[in-house]
Each structure stands twice: as C-alpha cells, then as structure tokens.
Design a protein around this motif. Structure first.
Motif, PDB file in Angstrom:
ATOM      1  N   PRO A   1      48.119  53.031  53.050  1.00  0.00           N
ATOM      2  CA  PRO A   1      49.271  52.437  52.364  1.00  0.00           C
ATOM      3  C   PRO A   1      50.554  52.713  53.141  1.00  0.00           C
ATOM      4  N   LEU A   2      51.481  51.765  53.086  1.00  0.00           N
ATOM      5  CA  LEU A   2      52.771  51.927  53.754  1.00  0.00           C
ATOM      6  C   LEU A   2      53.799  52.337  52.714  1.00  0.00           C
ATOM      7  N   VAL A   3      54.386  53.519  52.884  1.00  0.00           N
ATOM      8  CA  VAL A   3      55.425  54.006  51.983  1.00  0.00           C
ATOM      9  C   VAL A   3      56.719  54.120  52.772  1.00  0.00           C
ATOM     10  N   GLN A   4      57.768  53.479  52.273  1.00  0.00           N
ATOM     11  CA  GLN A   4      59.068  53.513  52.927  1.00  0.00           C
ATOM     12  C   GLN A   4      60.010  54.418  52.139  1.00  0.00           C
ATOM     13  N   PHE A   5      60.887  55.121  52.869  1.00  0.00           N
ATOM     14  CA  PHE A   5      61.788  56.076  52.252  1.00  0.00           C
ATOM     15  C   PHE A   5      63.231  55.753  52.619  1.00  0.00           C
ATOM     16  N   VAL A   6      64.158  56.249  51.787  1.00  0.00           N
ATOM     17  CA  VAL A   6      65.573  56.088  52.117  1.00  0.00           C
ATOM     18  C   VAL A   6      65.880  56.927  53.352  1.00  0.00           C
ATOM     19  N   PRO A   7      66.864  56.496  54.164  1.00  0.00           N
ATOM     20  CA  PRO A   7      67.219  57.287  55.338  1.00  0.00           C
ATOM     21  C   PRO A   7      67.639  58.699  54.940  1.00  0.00           C
ATOM     22  N   GLY A   8      67.221  59.664  55.734  1.00  0.00           N
ATOM     23  CA  GLY A   8      67.561  61.050  55.443  1.00  0.00           C
ATOM     24  C   GLY A   8      66.557  61.979  56.084  1.00  0.00           C
ATOM     25  N   PRO A   9      66.448  63.185  55.579  1.00  0.00           N
ATOM     26  CA  PRO A   9      65.500  64.149  56.130  1.00  0.00           C
ATOM     27  C   PRO A   9      64.072  63.613  56.068  1.00  0.00           C
ATOM     28  N   ALA A  10      63.267  63.966  57.043  1.00  0.00           N
ATOM     29  CA  ALA A  10      61.883  63.507  57.099  1.00  0.00           C
ATOM     30  C   ALA A  10      61.099  64.022  55.887  1.00  0.00           C
ATOM     31  N   VAL A  11      60.236  63.162  55.353  1.00  0.00           N
ATOM     32  CA  VAL A  11      59.398  63.527  54.217  1.00  0.00           C
ATOM     33  C   VAL A  11      58.117  64.161  54.745  1.00  0.00           C
ATOM     34  N   ASP A  12      57.700  65.281  54.156  1.00  0.00           N
ATOM     35  CA  ASP A  12      56.516  65.971  54.658  1.00  0.00           C
ATOM     36  C   ASP A  12      55.263  65.154  54.363  1.00  0.00           C
ATOM     37  N   GLU A  13      54.229  65.399  55.154  1.00  0.00           N
ATOM     38  CA  GLU A  13      52.999  64.612  55.072  1.00  0.00           C
ATOM     39  C   GLU A  13      52.308  64.771  53.722  1.00  0.00           C
ATOM     40  N   LYS A  14      52.384  65.941  53.103  1.00  0.00           N
ATOM     41  CA  LYS A  14      51.746  66.135  51.801  1.00  0.00           C
ATOM     42  C   LYS A  14      52.362  65.219  50.753  1.00  0.00           C
ATOM     43  N   THR A  15      53.697  65.136  50.736  1.00  0.00           N
ATOM     44  CA  THR A  15      54.374  64.256  49.775  1.00  0.00           C
ATOM     45  C   THR A  15      54.027  62.804  50.030  1.00  0.00           C
ATOM     46  N   ARG A  16      54.025  62.428  51.300  1.00  0.00           N
ATOM     47  CA  ARG A  16      53.685  61.049  51.655  1.00  0.00           C
ATOM     48  C   ARG A  16      52.263  60.705  51.198  1.00  0.00           C
ATOM     49  N   ARG A  17      51.322  61.628  51.423  1.00  0.00           N
ATOM     50  CA  ARG A  17      49.936  61.373  51.041  1.00  0.00           C
ATOM     51  C   ARG A  17      49.781  61.317  49.530  1.00  0.00           C
ATOM     52  N   THR A  18      50.498  62.180  48.804  1.00  0.00           N
ATOM     53  CA  THR A  18      50.425  62.157  47.342  1.00  0.00           C
ATOM     54  C   THR A  18      50.878  60.808  46.798  1.00  0.00           C
TER      55      THR A  18
END
Length: 259
Positions: A88-105
């Motif tokens: 799945p493709l998850v897009q985030f607002v610009p800012g600090p990088a999101v950790d892989e665990k959060t992205r996977r959740t």
C-alpha cells in the motif's frame, strides 16, 4: 459524469468470507483459471457493496493511502480470491520522517479495511471466473473511495459506488448530466486509448496518478474532461488519452443521455 483515476503509464479502475489474512501475495488457483476483464469480457454488474471505513490507525501525519488489489470472482459472482498488488502507498504531510513501524501499521490497517469492504461485495454470476483490479483510496479527513478497474482497457468504472469522492466545485459543462454509479446502466467502453508516458517524467524517473472527471455525450464520446487531482507532468497525457475514449450511448427510458 464519470470519475476516472488514471496514470500516464497505465489506466487503473463479494460476499465470500474474507479477511485481511486472506489477501494473497501470490496468484491463487482461482485467479490462474480466470480470464482478465476486457471490453469483450466485461466485469458483471455489481449487486451488493459496502463502503470501506477509514481505520483508526490511519491518522495524521498520514494524508492519503492507496490499496491496489486483484479481485477474482468465482462462477457464482462472489469474490473467491484477493491478491495484493504491491505494498500500500501511504503519503504523509511534509515534516520529520515517519518510522517504518508506524508506516506498516497504517498500511496493514487499510488493507484490512479494504478486505472487509470487499467481503460484502457481490456481482451477477459471470459465465466463468473473471479477474480485475480494485483500487481503494483513503483520506484522513473525507471518507475513503473504491474504484473498480480493469487491468487493461477500462471496461467499467464506478463513480459514486463503494465510496464518495471529496466534494468538487460545480462543473457548468456537465450541468444536467447523469452521474455514473448505482441506479445507472453500466458504462460499456468501445474505444480505449492509453496515456503516453511524458518525456519529462521518464527523464526524472517519476510516476504519478491523475484523477479526472469526464463528461460523456449522448453519442458516447467524451465531450469534456477536467482534472480533479493533479500530478504534473502527467495531467495533459491523461487528459489527451481520456478525450479519445468512446462508450456505448447510455439510455434512460429509451433516450440517450449525457453521463
């Protein structure tokens, strides 16, 4: 009016007991035996559906998530297999990088949501098993959307079917036109033109998706197109392709109408 999600490289668009654990990562036996949808082998009419629900795990800083699934109907018109088409493709607002665990959740949560919605979809029984794409798009604020799509020429698209697109400004060119979706005769495409991948995008090695809305006249030809969500430099390529699409005329009470 017809809502279309397209890219400059390729055009995208069940009531079995399914769960997120049953979203396959490999081609299953039913998909192997099925024929892909096409203008000659159109997706049957959908008879039951359910809206996908945005899961609580999908929240800021996420802004948008996309789940692409390969769906295969059995001979009874029920979804027999679901296969994931990449992560799945998850897009985030610009800012600090999101950790892989959060992205996977978040990714796992929207896959489960998509599978749960599909569990309630059903179709008229096809002559033989048929396989096609379904794309779910999630937004943190508005409701998610689901668009049924063929893997090659687009034969059937739902506009306001399994989910609603965010509100868009009025479109004077489409005033009085019917909107494709529930209660309307299914659209039957007779001419498909693939978008050309822009030279600039090839040089930059980038991809992108464009959401378009198309006005189809009583003669089945596309009369006008507007961009709902833009991804430069793909907009013009997507619009040029869709302007050349043609459909069988849509009849309401025996009269051809604009859609």
């Amino acid at each position: 009016m017809l809502r279309v999600i397209t890219s400059a490289a390729v055009v995208f668009l069940a009531t079995a007991s399914l769960s997120a654990q049953e979203v396959r990562s490999t081609v299953g036996p039913l998909e192997k035996s099925a024929k892909p949808s096409s203008p000659e082998n159109p997706i049957p009419k959908r008879t039951a559906s359910a809206q996908p629900v945005t899961p609580p795990e999908f929240r800021p800083p996420a802004t948008r998530g996309t789940v692409r699934l390969q769906v295969t109907l059995n001979s009874e018109g029920r979804i027999g297999e679901i296969r994931g088409l990449g992560d799945p493709l998850v897009q985030f607002v610009p800012g600090p990088a999101v950790d892989e665990k959060t992205r996977r959740t978040m990714s796992d949560a929207i896959v489960r949501s998509a599978a749960e919605a599909l569990r309630h979809w059903a179709y008229e029984a096809p002559a033989e098993p048929i396989t096609f794409h379904v794309v779910f798009t999630y937004y943190v604020a508005p409701e998610p959307t689901a668009v049924q799509q063929d893997p090659s020429p687009l034969a059937s698209v739902t506009g306001r079917g399994a989910g609603a697109f965010p509100p868009t400004p009025p479109w004077p060119a489409a005033e009085g036109a019917y909107r494709a979706g529930p209660g309307m005769p299914p659209l039957r495409q007779t001419k498909n033109v693939r978008p050309q991948y822009p030279d600039e995008a090839q040089r930059r090695r980038i991809g992108g998706a464009v959401t378009l809305e198309a006005l189809i006249g009583p003669d089945g030809k596309v009369k006008d197109v507007r961009v709902i969500r833009s991804t430069p430099p793909f907009d013009e390529a997507a619009m040029d392709a869709v302007r050349q699409w043609e459909f069988e005329p849509t009849l309401i009470d025996g009269k051809a109408v604009s859609v």
